[in-house]
Design an enzyme around this catalytic site. Sequence first.
Site, short mmCIF file in Angstrom:
data_model
loop_
_atom_site.label_atom_id
_atom_site.label_comp_id
_atom_site.label_asym_id
_atom_site.label_seq_id
_atom_site.Cartn_x
_atom_site.Cartn_y
_atom_site.Cartn_z
N ARG A 90 0.84 -1.21 0.00
CA ARG A 90 0.00 0.00 0.00
C ARG A 90 0.87 1.26 0.00
O ARG A 90 0.54 2.27 -0.61
CB ARG A 90 -0.94 -0.01 1.21
CG ARG A 90 -2.14 -0.94 0.97
CD ARG A 90 -3.17 -0.79 2.05
NE ARG A 90 -3.46 0.59 2.35
CZ ARG A 90 -4.05 1.00 3.48
NH1 ARG A 90 -4.41 0.11 4.38
NH2 ARG A 90 -4.29 2.27 3.69
N ASN A 92 -6.31 10.27 5.82
CA ASN A 92 -5.44 9.57 4.87
C ASN A 92 -4.06 9.34 5.44
O ASN A 92 -3.47 10.25 6.04
CB ASN A 92 -5.35 10.37 3.57
CG ASN A 92 -6.71 10.53 2.92
OD1 ASN A 92 -7.65 9.82 3.29
ND2 ASN A 92 -6.83 11.44 1.98
N HIS A 121 -5.27 9.04 11.32
CA HIS A 121 -5.14 7.59 11.18
C HIS A 121 -3.68 7.19 10.94
O HIS A 121 -3.41 6.06 10.55
CB HIS A 121 -6.04 7.07 10.06
CG HIS A 121 -7.50 7.20 10.38
ND1 HIS A 121 -8.50 7.04 9.45
CD2 HIS A 121 -8.13 7.50 11.54
CE1 HIS A 121 -9.69 7.23 10.02
NE2 HIS A 121 -9.49 7.52 11.29
N CYS A 162 7.43 1.77 17.62
CA CYS A 162 7.45 0.65 18.55
C CYS A 162 6.00 0.21 18.81
O CYS A 162 5.09 1.05 18.86
CB CYS A 162 8.12 1.09 19.85
SG CYS A 162 8.35 -0.26 21.02
N GLY A 202 -14.39 13.96 0.27
CA GLY A 202 -14.02 12.59 -0.09
C GLY A 202 -14.00 11.59 1.04
O GLY A 202 -13.06 10.79 1.14
N THR A 203 -15.04 11.60 1.88
CA THR A 203 -15.11 10.57 2.93
C THR A 203 -16.54 10.08 3.10
O THR A 203 -17.48 10.86 2.98
CB THR A 203 -14.53 11.07 4.28
OG1 THR A 203 -14.73 10.07 5.28
CG2 THR A 203 -15.16 12.38 4.73
N ASN A 208 -18.16 15.83 -2.68
CA ASN A 208 -18.19 14.37 -2.83
C ASN A 208 -19.05 14.01 -4.05
O ASN A 208 -20.03 14.70 -4.32
CB ASN A 208 -18.82 13.73 -1.56
CG ASN A 208 -18.21 12.36 -1.24
OD1 ASN A 208 -17.25 12.28 -0.51
ND2 ASN A 208 -18.76 11.32 -1.80
N1 APR Z 1 -13.31 13.36 -5.11
C1 APR Z 1 -13.99 13.43 -3.94
N2 APR Z 1 -14.54 12.35 -3.35
C2 APR Z 1 -14.39 11.15 -3.95
C3 APR Z 1 -13.69 11.00 -5.17
C4 APR Z 1 -13.13 12.18 -5.75
N3 APR Z 1 -12.45 12.14 -6.91
N4 APR Z 1 -13.71 9.70 -5.50
C5 APR Z 1 -14.39 9.05 -4.55
N5 APR Z 1 -14.81 9.92 -3.60
C6 APR Z 1 -15.56 9.66 -2.36
C7 APR Z 1 -16.46 8.45 -2.37
O1 APR Z 1 -17.74 8.77 -2.93
C8 APR Z 1 -16.58 8.15 -0.89
O2 APR Z 1 -17.59 8.93 -0.29
O3 APR Z 1 -14.61 9.39 -1.35
C9 APR Z 1 -15.23 8.61 -0.33
C10 APR Z 1 -14.26 7.51 0.04
O4 APR Z 1 -14.80 6.80 1.12
P1 APR Z 1 -14.05 5.58 1.83
O5 APR Z 1 -13.50 4.64 0.81
O6 APR Z 1 -14.95 5.03 2.88
O7 APR Z 1 -12.78 6.30 2.52
P2 APR Z 1 -12.73 7.13 3.88
O8 APR Z 1 -14.03 7.80 4.14
O9 APR Z 1 -11.52 7.96 3.83
O10 APR Z 1 -12.52 5.98 4.94
C11 APR Z 1 -12.33 6.38 6.27
O11 APR Z 1 -12.01 4.19 7.06
O12 APR Z 1 -11.24 2.09 6.99
C12 APR Z 1 -10.98 3.33 7.45
O13 APR Z 1 -8.81 3.98 7.98
C13 APR Z 1 -9.68 3.88 6.89
O14 APR Z 1 -9.13 6.23 6.80
C14 APR Z 1 -10.06 5.25 6.37
C15 APR Z 1 -11.42 5.46 6.99
#
Ligand code: APR
Length: 268
Positions: free
Chosen positions: A70, A103, A122, A130, A206-207, A232
């Site tokens: 990764r 991220n 995270h 450690c 983007g979450t 998003n």
């Molecule tokens: N621009 C903006 N948003 C986007 C894009 C883009 N180009 N592409 C995808 N997305 C959005 C998706 O629609 C989704 O809502 O980004 C989001 C990604 O969501 P996840 O995959 O769930 O990622 P995240 O929310 O960062 O996950 C949170 O979960 O498992 C844990 O530690 C891991 O930090 C992570 C946390």
Amino acid sequence: MDSIAEFRRRQGKLLVLTGAGISAESGVPTFRGQEGYWKVGSQDYHPMEMATHQAFAAMPEEVWAWYLYRRAVCLNAAPNAGHRAIASMEAHLQDRFLLVTQNVDGLHLRGGSSEERTFQIHGNIHYMRCDDGSPELTPIPEYFGADWAKGRALSAVERDTLSCPACPGLARPHVLWFDESYDEPLFRFESSLRAASESDLLLVIGTTGSTNLPLQIGEMFARRGCPIIVINPEPNPFTEFAASCAGGLFLEGTAGEHLPRLLGRLID
Ligand code: APR
């Protein structure tokens, strides 16, 4: 109410919260998207199990190999227009700005955001530490490069390279696992909540809002009635928070599309 005009008029404080979506346009997979890290497994394991301390305790070499893969994906990626727009926001707003990112890819820092104003809640995949919980971080040795392939196994010599500098054991990746909790020394838990209680505008990019601290931040803004702007491609819990407060906005689309434009509106 135009929350951006109001933010500028009052010289408010901006809190930016990012998730995997901001790095999607750099080629780093998200977690819950179609090709996401938690969706693409193998015969041997479900990927979410790899992100646990339990897995690390039971099969440390496999967990390390997966994180080195990764990390290689992150090394092969470059910051995009979204990361750069956020760095420009910080450069203009200075102490009126804070970034909380889920991220671990390090792309915000490579895109110009400062370590001081970037809370990596995270962790950061480019560091190890450690396993006893102490907060000293060591960069992952340069030996492990951008060519570390998926599924490649660690040799005994490579395992030794990942020895902990502080104890006789093996170091661990500096990431927060599913069976672990947020804290202040490693993940800036209290500082992030304090920033949420002191900021005037929340920008969420983007979450999916699947983790605890980001949701608490969104809830806190909604409770305080402070505006939330969400970028998003699809709705999520934050779009509901945004809809519940005056001046909230849902900018449907990608980070690369909306962030440079938003930067222009936030800053002269
Ligand atoms: N621009 C903006 N948003 C986007 C894009 C883009 N180009 N592409 C995808 N997305 C959005 C998706 O629609 C989704 O809502 O980004 C989001 C990604 O969501 P996840 O995959 O769930 O990622 P995240 O929310 O960062 O996950 C949170 O979960 O498992 C844990 O530690 C891991 O930090 C992570 C946390």
